[in-house]
Design a protein around this motif. Structure first.
Motif, PDB file in Angstrom:
ATOM      1  N   ILE A 115      11.391  10.590  -4.065  1.00  0.00           N
ATOM      2  CA  ILE A 115      10.191   9.618  -4.078  1.00  0.00           C
ATOM      3  C   ILE A 115      10.894   8.378  -4.808  1.00  0.00           C
ATOM      4  O   ILE A 115      10.612   7.044  -4.338  1.00  0.00           O
ATOM      5  CB  ILE A 115       9.446   9.956  -5.191  1.00  0.00           C
ATOM      6  CG1 ILE A 115       8.650  11.180  -4.465  1.00  0.00           C
ATOM      7  CG2 ILE A 115       8.172   8.885  -5.214  1.00  0.00           C
ATOM      8  CD1 ILE A 115       7.600  12.037  -5.458  1.00  0.00           C
ATOM      9  N   THR A 116      12.019   8.644  -5.774  1.00  0.00           N
ATOM     10  CA  THR A 116      12.491   7.411  -6.499  1.00  0.00           C
ATOM     11  C   THR A 116      13.285   6.842  -5.475  1.00  0.00           C
ATOM     12  O   THR A 116      13.256   5.378  -5.360  1.00  0.00           O
ATOM     13  CB  THR A 116      13.294   7.603  -7.512  1.00  0.00           C
ATOM     14  OG1 THR A 116      12.438   8.597  -8.431  1.00  0.00           O
ATOM     15  CG2 THR A 116      13.455   6.718  -8.292  1.00  0.00           C
ATOM     16  N   ASN A 117      13.898   7.314  -4.583  1.00  0.00           N
ATOM     17  CA  ASN A 117      14.900   6.706  -3.516  1.00  0.00           C
ATOM     18  C   ASN A 117      14.159   5.942  -2.610  1.00  0.00           C
ATOM     19  O   ASN A 117      14.272   4.956  -2.018  1.00  0.00           O
ATOM     20  CB  ASN A 117      15.742   7.899  -2.882  1.00  0.00           C
ATOM     21  CG  ASN A 117      16.747   8.260  -3.595  1.00  0.00           C
ATOM     22  OD1 ASN A 117      17.196   7.572  -4.347  1.00  0.00           O
ATOM     23  ND2 ASN A 117      17.381   9.454  -3.452  1.00  0.00           N
ATOM     24  N   ASP A 118      12.778   6.316  -2.142  1.00  0.00           N
ATOM     25  CA  ASP A 118      12.073   6.002  -1.108  1.00  0.00           C
ATOM     26  C   ASP A 118      11.405   4.645  -1.623  1.00  0.00           C
ATOM     27  O   ASP A 118      10.954   3.942  -0.962  1.00  0.00           O
ATOM     28  CB  ASP A 118      10.894   7.182  -0.721  1.00  0.00           C
ATOM     29  CG  ASP A 118      11.501   8.222  -0.070  1.00  0.00           C
ATOM     30  OD1 ASP A 118      12.649   7.946   0.513  1.00  0.00           O
ATOM     31  OD2 ASP A 118      11.099   9.194   0.418  1.00  0.00           O
ATOM     32  N   LEU A 119      11.142   4.828  -2.957  1.00  0.00           N
ATOM     33  CA  LEU A 119      10.343   3.437  -3.448  1.00  0.00           C
ATOM     34  C   LEU A 119      11.555   2.493  -3.424  1.00  0.00           C
ATOM     35  O   LEU A 119      10.974   1.311  -3.065  1.00  0.00           O
ATOM     36  CB  LEU A 119       9.862   3.562  -4.819  1.00  0.00           C
ATOM     37  CG  LEU A 119       8.712   4.695  -5.197  1.00  0.00           C
ATOM     38  CD1 LEU A 119       8.651   4.795  -6.686  1.00  0.00           C
ATOM     39  CD2 LEU A 119       7.479   3.683  -4.848  1.00  0.00           C
ATOM     40  N   THR A 120      12.573   2.665  -3.796  1.00  0.00           N
ATOM     41  CA  THR A 120      13.584   1.780  -3.539  1.00  0.00           C
ATOM     42  C   THR A 120      13.926   1.172  -2.258  1.00  0.00           C
ATOM     43  O   THR A 120      14.162  -0.118  -1.992  1.00  0.00           O
ATOM     44  CB  THR A 120      15.120   2.368  -4.005  1.00  0.00           C
ATOM     45  OG1 THR A 120      14.943   2.749  -5.465  1.00  0.00           O
ATOM     46  CG2 THR A 120      16.360   1.236  -3.936  1.00  0.00           C
ATOM     47  N   LEU A 121      13.808   2.063  -1.203  1.00  0.00           N
ATOM     48  CA  LEU A 121      13.951   1.734   0.287  1.00  0.00           C
ATOM     49  C   LEU A 121      12.794   0.747   0.659  1.00  0.00           C
ATOM     50  O   LEU A 121      12.822  -0.289   1.491  1.00  0.00           O
ATOM     51  CB  LEU A 121      13.773   2.995   0.980  1.00  0.00           C
ATOM     52  CG  LEU A 121      15.117   3.812   1.135  1.00  0.00           C
ATOM     53  CD1 LEU A 121      14.878   5.085   1.947  1.00  0.00           C
ATOM     54  CD2 LEU A 121      16.419   3.162   1.696  1.00  0.00           C
ATOM     55  N   ILE A 122      11.428   1.098   0.159  1.00  0.00           N
ATOM     56  CA  ILE A 122      10.172   0.240   0.450  1.00  0.00           C
ATOM     57  C   ILE A 122      10.813  -1.177  -0.144  1.00  0.00           C
ATOM     58  O   ILE A 122      10.178  -2.049   0.538  1.00  0.00           O
ATOM     59  CB  ILE A 122       9.122   0.694  -0.070  1.00  0.00           C
ATOM     60  CG1 ILE A 122       8.852   2.146   0.723  1.00  0.00           C
ATOM     61  CG2 ILE A 122       7.914   0.010   0.115  1.00  0.00           C
ATOM     62  CD1 ILE A 122       7.756   3.264  -0.084  1.00  0.00           C
ATOM     63  N   MET A 123      10.957  -1.162  -1.178  1.00  0.00           N
ATOM     64  CA  MET A 123      11.347  -2.528  -1.940  1.00  0.00           C
ATOM     65  C   MET A 123      12.327  -3.319  -1.151  1.00  0.00           C
ATOM     66  O   MET A 123      12.352  -4.414  -1.025  1.00  0.00           O
ATOM     67  CB  MET A 123      11.748  -2.205  -3.413  1.00  0.00           C
ATOM     68  CG  MET A 123      10.466  -1.907  -4.379  1.00  0.00           C
ATOM     69  SD  MET A 123       9.306  -3.123  -4.479  1.00  0.00           S
ATOM     70  CE  MET A 123       9.898  -4.351  -5.200  1.00  0.00           C
ATOM     71  N   GLU A 124      13.456  -2.472  -0.674  1.00  0.00           N
ATOM     72  CA  GLU A 124      14.386  -3.326   0.183  1.00  0.00           C
ATOM     73  C   GLU A 124      13.780  -3.629   1.343  1.00  0.00           C
ATOM     74  O   GLU A 124      14.001  -4.929   1.815  1.00  0.00           O
ATOM     75  CB  GLU A 124      15.464  -2.354   0.454  1.00  0.00           C
ATOM     76  CG  GLU A 124      16.842  -2.896   1.213  1.00  0.00           C
ATOM     77  CD  GLU A 124      17.333  -4.056   0.320  1.00  0.00           C
ATOM     78  OE1 GLU A 124      17.878  -4.877   1.021  1.00  0.00           O
ATOM     79  OE2 GLU A 124      17.375  -4.013  -0.773  1.00  0.00           O
ATOM     80  N   LEU A 167       0.923  -1.068   0.028  1.00  0.00           N
ATOM     81  CA  LEU A 167       0.012   0.124   0.145  1.00  0.00           C
ATOM     82  C   LEU A 167       0.915   1.003  -0.104  1.00  0.00           C
ATOM     83  O   LEU A 167       0.647   2.148  -0.855  1.00  0.00           O
ATOM     84  CB  LEU A 167      -0.969   0.004   1.294  1.00  0.00           C
ATOM     85  CG  LEU A 167      -2.104  -0.894   1.193  1.00  0.00           C
ATOM     86  CD1 LEU A 167      -2.725  -1.227   2.611  1.00  0.00           C
ATOM     87  CD2 LEU A 167      -3.306  -0.444   0.424  1.00  0.00           C
ATOM     88  N   LEU A 168       1.907   1.268   0.912  1.00  0.00           N
ATOM     89  CA  LEU A 168       2.745   2.332   0.714  1.00  0.00           C
ATOM     90  C   LEU A 168       3.685   2.502  -0.313  1.00  0.00           C
ATOM     91  O   LEU A 168       3.694   3.775  -1.187  1.00  0.00           O
ATOM     92  CB  LEU A 168       3.792   2.161   2.092  1.00  0.00           C
ATOM     93  CG  LEU A 168       4.765   3.249   2.566  1.00  0.00           C
ATOM     94  CD1 LEU A 168       3.859   4.315   2.954  1.00  0.00           C
ATOM     95  CD2 LEU A 168       5.712   2.938   3.327  1.00  0.00           C
TER      96      LEU A 168
END
Length: 327
Positions: free
Chosen positions: A296-305, A256-257
């Motif tokens: 936002i792009t960096n945060d998407l990578t962090l959520i996937m990690e 969801l995030l």
């Protein structure tokens, strides 16, 4: 669960054609790997194929859905069908050993047997090797159906002994329209179609207070990250973790995030038609004032990690605490 081959063909025409041709010619493979994204009807396919194998009142390729065999398959009580799911984080050797032992016995009502392995990519190395030996001695009367979102994680020697069936991503627009026809609001239909495998599951989710609360918590978390980061640790401890108690639930919270952060990307590039949280447009707009496209792009990578860490059995609360500190 009364999915028919006719219904299956609407979302999976290639897979359906291949398998129904095999049923007609009585050449069902001894082993299949069904792979595709989360949400594709792999399990529904496995149950439908099992019905077509066991149903004695089949009409062409279609199982009758009402005989004893079909009903027992639906209820999970058919004696000659075995389903294996991960025991904890993985499928273990003793689960495959137990399966082989069961299959040494003659079928209780015929010589046919079917086994379905869900999340087959979660097999331990030893379990995979034991299954391989099983597959190397195929019985004409045995059908293996392995389900996975990641076929590349299944060892090549198993893949080479199975027929690969690639499931296409669901047509989200069709599901959305069907939900709107059923009286679901456009905003809710968009979210439900994003997180559901099929119409029935989407309708169940629409009644699920847990899922509704999960959506609220995700929006609240983003607001806190944006406006009051000092309160995030308390929020994680007192609200987030008590709601997302299991790893599967926590994965859904992170999904969801992910969607909410992708919505920010869509807002930034003026692709508002692609926004899933469309009823939160004002909050998404506020968030994009706080986060740059690079953020936002960096945060998407962090959520996937964070999602990968959960799969690797890192402590759930530690994963979320690290993620919220990094965003």
């Amino acid at each position: 669960m009364n999915t028919s081959w006719e219904e299956m063909e609407q979302s999976q025409p290639v897979v359906t054609k291949m398998v129904t041709n095999s049923i007609v010619k009585n050449r069902i493979s001894h082993a299949y790997i069904c792979f595709g994204d989360y949400g594709t009807p792999k399990r529904e396919f496995a149950i439908l194929l099992a019905k077509s194998i066991f149903c004695k009142q089949r009409i062409g390729v279609e199982p009758c859905q009402s005989c004893t065999d079909c009903k027992r398959i639906d209820s999970g009580n058919h004696p000659d069908i075995h389903v294996i799911i991960p025991d904890g984080a993985s499928i273990k050797t003793d689960q495959i050993a137990h399966l082989k032992k069961e299959f040494n016995y003659t079928g209780l009502e015929s010589n046919k047997k079917v086994y379905i392995i869900e999340q087959a990519d979660q097999m331990t190395v030893n379990a995979a090797n034991r299954l391989l030996k099983f597959l190397e001695e195929p019985s004409q009367q045995t059908t293996a159906i392995l389900l996975t979102e990641n076929s590349q994680s299944i060892i090549p020697t198993i893949r080479s002994r199975c027929q690969l069936l690639a499931f296409q991503p669901l047509n989200q627009e069709q599901l959305e329209n069907k939900l709107k026809d059923a009286g679901i609001t456009e905003a809710n239909a968009r979210i439900l179609a994003t997180f559901s495998q099929n119409f029935d599951e989407a309708i169940e989710r629409s009644k699920d207070t847990w899922f509704a609360q999960a959506r609220k918590l995700v929006v609240q978390l983003v607001e806190l990250l944006q406006n009051n980061k000092d309160e995030v640790p308390i929020f994680v401890h007192t609200q987030w973790m008590p709601h997302f108690k299991e790893r599967k639930q926590l994965q859904e919270g992170l999904d969801l995030l992910l969607v909410l952060f992708r919505d920010m990307v869509h807002f930034q590039i003026d692709a508002k038609a692609s926004i899933v949280f469309s009823h939160q447009l004002d909050k998404i707009e506020q968030a994009t004032m706080n986060w740059s496209m690079e953020d936002i792009t960096n945060d998407l990578t962090l959520i996937m990690e964070a999602k990968r860490k959960l799969e690797q059995n890192v402590h759930p609360q530690l994963v979320i605490e690290q993620l919220t500190l990094q965003i």
